[in-house]
Scaffold this motif. Structure first.
Motif, mmCIF file in Angstrom:
data_model
loop_
_atom_site.group_PDB
_atom_site.id
_atom_site.type_symbol
_atom_site.label_atom_id
_atom_site.label_comp_id
_atom_site.label_asym_id
_atom_site.label_seq_id
_atom_site.Cartn_x
_atom_site.Cartn_y
_atom_site.Cartn_z
ATOM 1 N N HIS A 1 26.567 -38.659 -0.653
ATOM 2 C CA HIS A 1 26.074 -38.204 0.538
ATOM 3 C C HIS A 1 24.424 -38.147 0.353
ATOM 4 O O HIS A 1 23.975 -37.981 1.589
ATOM 5 C CB HIS A 1 26.441 -36.758 0.861
ATOM 6 C CG HIS A 1 28.031 -36.571 1.226
ATOM 7 N ND1 HIS A 1 28.319 -37.210 2.317
ATOM 8 C CD2 HIS A 1 28.652 -35.840 0.518
ATOM 9 C CE1 HIS A 1 29.685 -36.835 2.345
ATOM 10 N NE2 HIS A 1 30.213 -36.086 1.399
ATOM 11 N N PRO B 1 23.772 -46.221 -2.186
ATOM 12 C CA PRO B 1 23.997 -47.514 -3.083
ATOM 13 C C PRO B 1 22.903 -47.867 -4.111
ATOM 14 O O PRO B 1 23.199 -48.180 -5.031
ATOM 15 C CB PRO B 1 24.255 -48.771 -2.115
ATOM 16 C CG PRO B 1 24.939 -47.976 -0.876
ATOM 17 C CD PRO B 1 24.126 -46.515 -0.918
ATOM 18 N N GLU C 1 32.821 -51.588 7.761
ATOM 19 C CA GLU C 1 32.371 -50.193 7.478
ATOM 20 C C GLU C 1 31.112 -50.227 6.681
ATOM 21 O O GLU C 1 31.390 -49.768 5.208
ATOM 22 C CB GLU C 1 33.494 -49.558 6.650
ATOM 23 C CG GLU C 1 34.715 -49.264 7.779
ATOM 24 C CD GLU C 1 36.074 -48.569 7.014
ATOM 25 O OE1 GLU C 1 35.748 -47.988 5.899
ATOM 26 O OE2 GLU C 1 36.969 -48.719 7.618
ATOM 27 N N LYS C 2 30.074 -50.735 6.935
ATOM 28 C CA LYS C 2 29.102 -50.941 5.990
ATOM 29 C C LYS C 2 28.517 -50.037 4.928
ATOM 30 O O LYS C 2 28.422 -50.511 3.883
ATOM 31 C CB LYS C 2 27.529 -51.386 6.855
ATOM 32 C CG LYS C 2 26.418 -52.086 6.163
ATOM 33 C CD LYS C 2 25.444 -52.438 7.040
ATOM 34 C CE LYS C 2 24.204 -52.887 6.028
ATOM 35 N NZ LYS C 2 24.641 -54.023 5.053
ATOM 36 N N GLU C 3 28.435 -48.848 5.235
ATOM 37 C CA GLU C 3 27.773 -47.804 4.540
ATOM 38 C C GLU C 3 28.847 -47.453 3.219
ATOM 39 O O GLU C 3 28.197 -47.460 2.346
ATOM 40 C CB GLU C 3 27.537 -46.394 5.152
ATOM 41 C CG GLU C 3 27.244 -45.216 4.380
ATOM 42 C CD GLU C 3 26.951 -43.940 5.239
ATOM 43 O OE1 GLU C 3 27.062 -42.881 4.530
ATOM 44 O OE2 GLU C 3 26.967 -43.992 6.394
ATOM 45 N N ASN C 4 30.065 -47.272 3.767
ATOM 46 C CA ASN C 4 31.191 -47.221 2.670
ATOM 47 C C ASN C 4 31.461 -48.414 1.930
ATOM 48 O O ASN C 4 31.459 -48.344 0.678
ATOM 49 C CB ASN C 4 32.435 -46.713 3.237
ATOM 50 C CG ASN C 4 32.648 -45.389 3.918
ATOM 51 O OD1 ASN C 4 31.748 -44.583 3.380
ATOM 52 N ND2 ASN C 4 33.393 -45.119 4.739
ATOM 53 N N LYS D 1 35.467 -38.377 1.594
ATOM 54 C CA LYS D 1 34.491 -39.587 1.739
ATOM 55 C C LYS D 1 34.651 -40.442 0.654
ATOM 56 O O LYS D 1 34.480 -41.732 0.961
ATOM 57 C CB LYS D 1 32.976 -39.045 1.812
ATOM 58 C CG LYS D 1 31.978 -39.924 1.764
ATOM 59 C CD LYS D 1 31.731 -40.557 3.033
ATOM 60 C CE LYS D 1 30.415 -41.509 3.146
ATOM 61 N NZ LYS D 1 30.208 -42.254 4.246
ATOM 62 N N PRO E 1 20.698 -39.805 0.501
ATOM 63 C CA PRO E 1 19.990 -41.076 1.329
ATOM 64 C C PRO E 1 19.993 -42.318 0.316
ATOM 65 O O PRO E 1 19.955 -42.197 -0.816
ATOM 66 C CB PRO E 1 18.577 -40.592 1.351
ATOM 67 C CG PRO E 1 18.653 -38.991 1.471
ATOM 68 C CD PRO E 1 19.821 -38.933 0.353
ATOM 69 N N ASP E 2 20.199 -43.553 0.854
ATOM 70 C CA ASP E 2 20.021 -44.726 0.185
ATOM 71 C C ASP E 2 21.105 -44.551 -1.112
ATOM 72 O O ASP E 2 20.630 -45.246 -2.150
ATOM 73 C CB ASP E 2 18.937 -45.184 -0.334
ATOM 74 C CG ASP E 2 17.930 -45.394 0.802
ATOM 75 O OD1 ASP E 2 18.388 -46.025 2.128
ATOM 76 O OD2 ASP E 2 16.847 -45.329 0.851
ATOM 77 N N VAL F 1 35.441 -44.747 0.856
ATOM 78 C CA VAL F 1 34.469 -45.693 0.178
ATOM 79 C C VAL F 1 35.415 -46.632 -0.501
ATOM 80 O O VAL F 1 35.265 -47.823 -0.471
ATOM 81 C CB VAL F 1 33.540 -44.776 -0.680
ATOM 82 C CG1 VAL F 1 32.916 -45.924 -1.753
ATOM 83 C CG2 VAL F 1 32.425 -44.345 -0.064
ATOM 84 N N GLU G 1 29.143 -50.726 0.909
ATOM 85 C CA GLU G 1 28.156 -51.083 0.049
ATOM 86 C C GLU G 1 28.001 -50.055 -1.171
ATOM 87 O O GLU G 1 27.933 -50.476 -2.173
ATOM 88 C CB GLU G 1 26.854 -51.092 0.798
ATOM 89 C CG GLU G 1 26.402 -52.059 1.843
ATOM 90 C CD GLU G 1 26.368 -53.367 1.199
ATOM 91 O OE1 GLU G 1 25.923 -53.382 -0.028
ATOM 92 O OE2 GLU G 1 26.777 -54.418 1.621
ATOM 93 N N TYR G 2 28.565 -48.890 -0.854
ATOM 94 C CA TYR G 2 28.477 -47.885 -1.908
ATOM 95 C C TYR G 2 29.692 -48.297 -2.846
ATOM 96 O O TYR G 2 29.860 -48.141 -4.123
ATOM 97 C CB TYR G 2 28.693 -46.406 -1.355
ATOM 98 C CG TYR G 2 28.397 -45.429 -2.545
ATOM 99 C CD1 TYR G 2 26.927 -45.201 -2.872
ATOM 100 C CD2 TYR G 2 29.448 -44.492 -2.929
ATOM 101 C CE1 TYR G 2 26.616 -44.384 -4.031
ATOM 102 C CE2 TYR G 2 29.014 -43.672 -3.909
ATOM 103 C CZ TYR G 2 27.903 -43.566 -4.435
ATOM 104 O OH TYR G 2 27.547 -42.731 -5.282
#
Length: 360
Positions: A201, A206, A156-159, A141, A203-204, A145, A161-162
């Motif tokens: 992993h 970033p 790949e918004k989640e990856n 993961k 929640p939230d 990122v 942003e983090y």
């Protein structure tokens, strides 16, 4: 591989340090180096070759997230060949994704180029295929990122942003100088990336990481009592300076000085050092541009030293100037060579140093 030391040179951004984070989970002996593009790459490669010759042992040179110029690739190939002809056992491998290295990749079998993946992902895939690799649960993961932000895959918004927060975690980690404290700075950055990887992993993630960066930094420097980040980092740096006294002491006209490079914040760190180590008469910190900041504690006039060294000036206990013709270096030993040449030149020309406190 088990009998070789890996000399791992990587870039100074998130992708570069993350390659080294991947290699952390291989069981081999490793020495880590980092460089930005330009003259620093050659200087760090010189350092690697020197360290291999000093150790007189088998070695594996791994370069990640840095593309070499055609001249650099030719030079490095020649140097490794020459050492191997003199009974060294050196293997060379480069893993990169910058298209500007295509000419070298087409010419040398040790130069692996793939522009579709970031260097961290290339290193991760290569490690799984070619090395013993004890992969932690978060690794894949985390690699995704880094790949998302380094190749700027906003879809790949989640990856993505983090990855942006992780990227800032590296770029804003400047408390330790990379040249002066290379090993400690490397450990600092990798410790922060380790903590970021563990949070990947939640929640939230970033937002959580963004809010925790300050505390992660403090945790690295904190030993006992809590304090501000500035004070914790200053105490840590003064202790590092103290441990390196044998290598970094200089003398000028009988006065004992301490030479630092690119440390900055001389008013606080310099004065902290002089209080902790009163056997020193002065401390001078030189920047990459040749500007110098000097501090003393009533033992010698640094205003006079600054005047004699660089036509500078200031107060008896706090002065500065700029060294004409100073050449930026990425190795401390090369900086010290320049300053000691300057000192020898000035000592041969200048008269006796008036150490008495001057009138302000």
């Amino acid at each position: 591989m088990k009998n070789r030391t890996i000399h791992h040179l990587s870039h100074i951004d998130l992708d570069g340090y993350s390659c080294q984070l991947v290699m952390h989970y291989t069981p081999y002996k490793k020495l880590n180096y980092n460089a930005n593009y330009g003259a620093e790459v050659k200087q760090k490669l010189d350092m690697i070759l020197e360290n291999i010759q000093k150790a007189k042992e088998s070695a594996y040179i791994l370069i990640t997230d840095l593309n070499l110029t055609a001249d650099e690739s030719k030079w490095l190939t020649h140097q490794v060949k020459k050492l191997n002809e003199n009974n060294y056992n050196i293997q060379l491998q480069l893993l990169d994704h910058h298209g500007s290295g295509e000419d070298s990749a087409n010419k040398y079998d040790w130069y692996y180029l793939d522009t579709t993946r970031c260097a961290t992902k290339i290193t991760y895939d290569f490690a799984k295929e070619h090395y013993e690799f004890d992969e932690p649960t978060w690794m894949q993961k985390y690699v995704d990122v880094v790949n998302a932000v380094d190749l700027w895959k906003q879809e790949e918004k989640e990856n993505f942003e983090y990855g942006k927060v992780c990227m800032r975690l590296v770029t804003e980690t400047r408390e330790l100088g990379r040249v002066m404290f290379a090993e400690e700075d490397f450990k600092y950055k990798l410790s922060l990336l380790h903590e970021a990887a563990k949070m990947i992993h939640i929640p939230d993630a970033p937002i959580a990481l963004d809010e925790k960066i300050h505390f992660l930094k403090k945790d690295f420097f904190k030993k006992e009592k809590n304090n501000t980040l500035d004070n914790l980092a200053t105490k840590y740096i003064v202790e590092l300076l103290g441990r390196q006294r044998a290598e970094k002491t200089i003398y000028y006209k009988g006065y004992r000085g301490y030479l630092s490079y690119g440390v900055g914040n001389t008013s606080i760190i310099g004065n902290g050092f002089l209080l902790a180590y009163p056997e020193y008469d002065f401390i001078v910190d030189v920047s990459s541009r040749g500007t110098m900041s000097l501090r003393a504690n009533n033992q010698v006039s640094v205003s006079q030293i600054s005047k004699e060294w660089a036509g500078g000036g200031g107060h008896p206990n706090a002065a500065g100037g700029r060294i004409q013709g100073f050449k930026e270096q990425f190795r401390y030993d090369k900086v010290k060579e320049q300053i000691e040449r300057l000192i020898n030149e000035k000592e041969s020309r200048a008269g006796d140093l008036d150490y008495k406190k001057e009138e302000e």
